[in-house]
Design a protein around this motif. Structure first.
Motif, PDB file in Angstrom:
ATOM      1  N   ALA A  51      32.511 -11.545  26.466  1.00 45.38           N
ATOM      2  CA  ALA A  51      32.361 -10.093  26.291  1.00 45.38           C
ATOM      3  C   ALA A  51      32.744  -9.359  27.580  1.00 45.38           C
ATOM      4  CB  ALA A  51      30.929  -9.747  25.878  1.00 45.38           C
ATOM      5  N   ARG A  52      32.337  -9.901  28.729  1.00 40.10           N
ATOM      6  CA  ARG A  52      32.689  -9.267  30.009  1.00 40.10           C
ATOM      7  C   ARG A  52      34.193  -9.246  30.211  1.00 40.10           C
ATOM      8  NH1 ARG A  52      28.153 -11.926  31.886  1.00 40.10           N
ATOM      9  NH2 ARG A  52      29.340 -13.765  32.520  1.00 40.10           N
ATOM     10  N   ILE A  53      34.823 -10.380  29.987  1.00 44.80           N
ATOM     11  CA  ILE A  53      36.271 -10.457  30.197  1.00 44.80           C
ATOM     12  C   ILE A  53      37.000  -9.532  29.214  1.00 44.80           C
ATOM     13  CG2 ILE A  53      38.289 -11.980  30.197  1.00 44.80           C
ATOM     14  CD1 ILE A  53      36.265 -12.289  32.595  1.00 44.80           C
ATOM     15  N   GLU A  54      36.521  -9.459  28.001  1.00 50.72           N
ATOM     16  CA  GLU A  54      37.128  -8.550  27.011  1.00 50.72           C
ATOM     17  C   GLU A  54      36.997  -7.096  27.465  1.00 50.72           C
ATOM     18  OE1 GLU A  54      39.335  -7.645  23.801  1.00 50.72           O
ATOM     19  OE2 GLU A  54      38.812  -9.676  24.403  1.00 50.72           O
ATOM     20  N   GLU A  55      35.858  -6.748  28.036  1.00 53.76           N
ATOM     21  CA  GLU A  55      35.644  -5.379  28.522  1.00 53.76           C
ATOM     22  C   GLU A  55      36.552  -5.074  29.723  1.00 53.76           C
ATOM     23  OE1 GLU A  55      31.892  -2.387  29.486  1.00 53.76           O
ATOM     24  OE2 GLU A  55      31.511  -4.526  29.188  1.00 53.76           O
ATOM     25  N   PHE A  56      36.899  -6.094  30.489  1.00 55.76           N
ATOM     26  CA  PHE A  56      37.775  -5.948  31.651  1.00 55.76           C
ATOM     27  C   PHE A  56      39.229  -5.731  31.249  1.00 55.76           C
ATOM     28  CE2 PHE A  56      40.658  -8.307  34.546  1.00 55.76           C
ATOM     29  CZ  PHE A  56      40.532  -7.528  35.692  1.00 55.76           C
ATOM     30  N   MET A  57      39.632  -6.233  30.098  1.00 50.00           N
ATOM     31  CA  MET A  57      41.046  -6.253  29.703  1.00 50.00           C
ATOM     32  C   MET A  57      41.759  -4.898  29.769  1.00 50.00           C
ATOM     33  SD  MET A  57      41.657  -9.346  29.627  1.00 50.00           S
ATOM     34  CE  MET A  57      43.355  -9.251  29.111  1.00 50.00           C
ATOM     35  N   PRO A  58      41.126  -3.773  29.404  1.00 45.48           N
ATOM     36  CA  PRO A  58      41.853  -2.500  29.480  1.00 45.48           C
ATOM     37  C   PRO A  58      42.313  -2.120  30.896  1.00 45.48           C
ATOM     38  CG  PRO A  58      39.935  -2.259  28.077  1.00 45.48           C
ATOM     39  CD  PRO A  58      39.822  -3.607  28.733  1.00 45.48           C
ATOM     40  N   VAL A  59      41.647  -2.661  31.920  1.00 44.15           N
ATOM     41  CA  VAL A  59      42.035  -2.336  33.296  1.00 44.15           C
ATOM     42  C   VAL A  59      42.634  -3.539  34.016  1.00 44.15           C
ATOM     43  CG1 VAL A  59      40.369  -0.461  33.527  1.00 44.15           C
ATOM     44  CG2 VAL A  59      39.712  -2.784  34.203  1.00 44.15           C
ATOM     45  N   ALA A  60      42.854  -4.633  33.297  1.00 43.37           N
ATOM     46  CA  ALA A  60      43.300  -5.882  33.920  1.00 43.37           C
ATOM     47  C   ALA A  60      44.619  -5.733  34.674  1.00 43.37           C
ATOM     48  CB  ALA A  60      43.406  -6.988  32.880  1.00 43.37           C
ATOM     49  N   THR A 115      27.551  -0.078  35.864  1.00 45.43           N
ATOM     50  CA  THR A 115      27.783   0.507  37.187  1.00 45.43           C
ATOM     51  C   THR A 115      29.148   1.159  37.242  1.00 45.43           C
ATOM     52  OG1 THR A 115      26.388  -1.203  38.163  1.00 45.43           O
ATOM     53  CG2 THR A 115      27.821  -0.002  39.660  1.00 45.43           C
ATOM     54  N   LEU A 116      30.128   0.559  36.546  1.00 46.99           N
ATOM     55  CA  LEU A 116      31.478   1.113  36.422  1.00 46.99           C
ATOM     56  C   LEU A 116      31.723   1.443  34.959  1.00 46.99           C
ATOM     57  CD1 LEU A 116      33.792  -1.286  38.468  1.00 46.99           C
ATOM     58  CD2 LEU A 116      33.111   1.016  39.094  1.00 46.99           C
ATOM     59  N   GLU A 117      32.494   2.464  34.750  1.00 50.08           N
ATOM     60  CA  GLU A 117      32.918   2.810  33.407  1.00 50.08           C
ATOM     61  C   GLU A 117      34.421   3.033  33.434  1.00 50.08           C
ATOM     62  OE1 GLU A 117      30.754   6.139  31.900  1.00 50.08           O
ATOM     63  OE2 GLU A 117      28.819   5.138  32.112  1.00 50.08           O
ATOM     64  N   ILE A 118      35.073   2.677  32.347  1.00 50.34           N
ATOM     65  CA  ILE A 118      36.504   2.927  32.236  1.00 50.34           C
ATOM     66  C   ILE A 118      36.666   4.353  31.757  1.00 50.34           C
ATOM     67  CG2 ILE A 118      38.631   2.283  31.058  1.00 50.34           C
ATOM     68  CD1 ILE A 118      37.494  -0.569  30.890  1.00 50.34           C
ATOM     69  N   GLY A 119      37.359   5.151  32.571  1.00 50.50           N
ATOM     70  CA  GLY A 119      37.541   6.555  32.237  1.00 50.50           C
ATOM     71  C   GLY A 119      38.813   6.797  31.434  1.00 50.50           C
ATOM     72  N   GLU A 120      39.003   8.033  31.129  1.00 55.93           N
ATOM     73  CA  GLU A 120      40.218   8.459  30.412  1.00 55.93           C
ATOM     74  C   GLU A 120      41.394   8.403  31.367  1.00 55.93           C
ATOM     75  OE1 GLU A 120      40.361  10.138  27.228  1.00 55.93           O
ATOM     76  OE2 GLU A 120      38.308   9.467  26.852  1.00 55.93           O
TER      77      GLU A 120
END
Length: 122
Positions: A51-60, A115-120
């Motif tokens: 789940a963590r790695i999947e959440e990272f993918m948009p900013v990978a 702690t971090l969020e992926i923004g627009e």
């Protein structure tokens, strides 16, 4: 600020999960002399890592591009004053591996924690 003394073992296991191939995880834990998790905890940790790695993918792509630059900076800093001919490709590859792995694990954990969020995109 997290209480690193109490959270460190949990963070360590999670990061280890994120950087070691699933098929090698039990063997690596034995090599590091870590107490194995029970089957239920093991399954939860395994799922959380994916789940963590999947959440990272948009900013990978962007994160790993920055990690690659950081690897180059660190590699060059460690060679200051050396007068060898040409680059040490093995050392460069190790710096690349370490920075990419660390970057991925840290960002993935901070995203999971909120702690971090992926923004627009702007």
């Amino acid at each position: 600020m997290p209480d690193i003394e109490t959270e460190a073992p949990v963070i360590f296991r999670g990061m280890l999960r994120d950087v070691v191939a699933c098929s090698d995880f039990d063997d690596v834990c034995r090599l590091l002399e870590l107490v194995p998790a029970g089957p239920d905890v093991d399954e939860i940790e395994h799922y959380q890592s994916h789940a963590r790695i999947e959440e990272f993918m948009p900013v990978a792509v962007e994160a790993l591009t920055h990690a690659d630059v950081a690897a180059d900076v660190l590699y060059r800093l460690t060679r200051l004053g050396e007068h060898e001919e040409g680059p040490d490709e093995r050392a460069q590859a190790m710096f690349l591996f370490v920075t990419r792995t660390a970057c991925t694990a840290v960002i993935a954990h901070l995203l999971q924690k909120g702690t971090l969020e992926i923004g627009e995109e702007s």
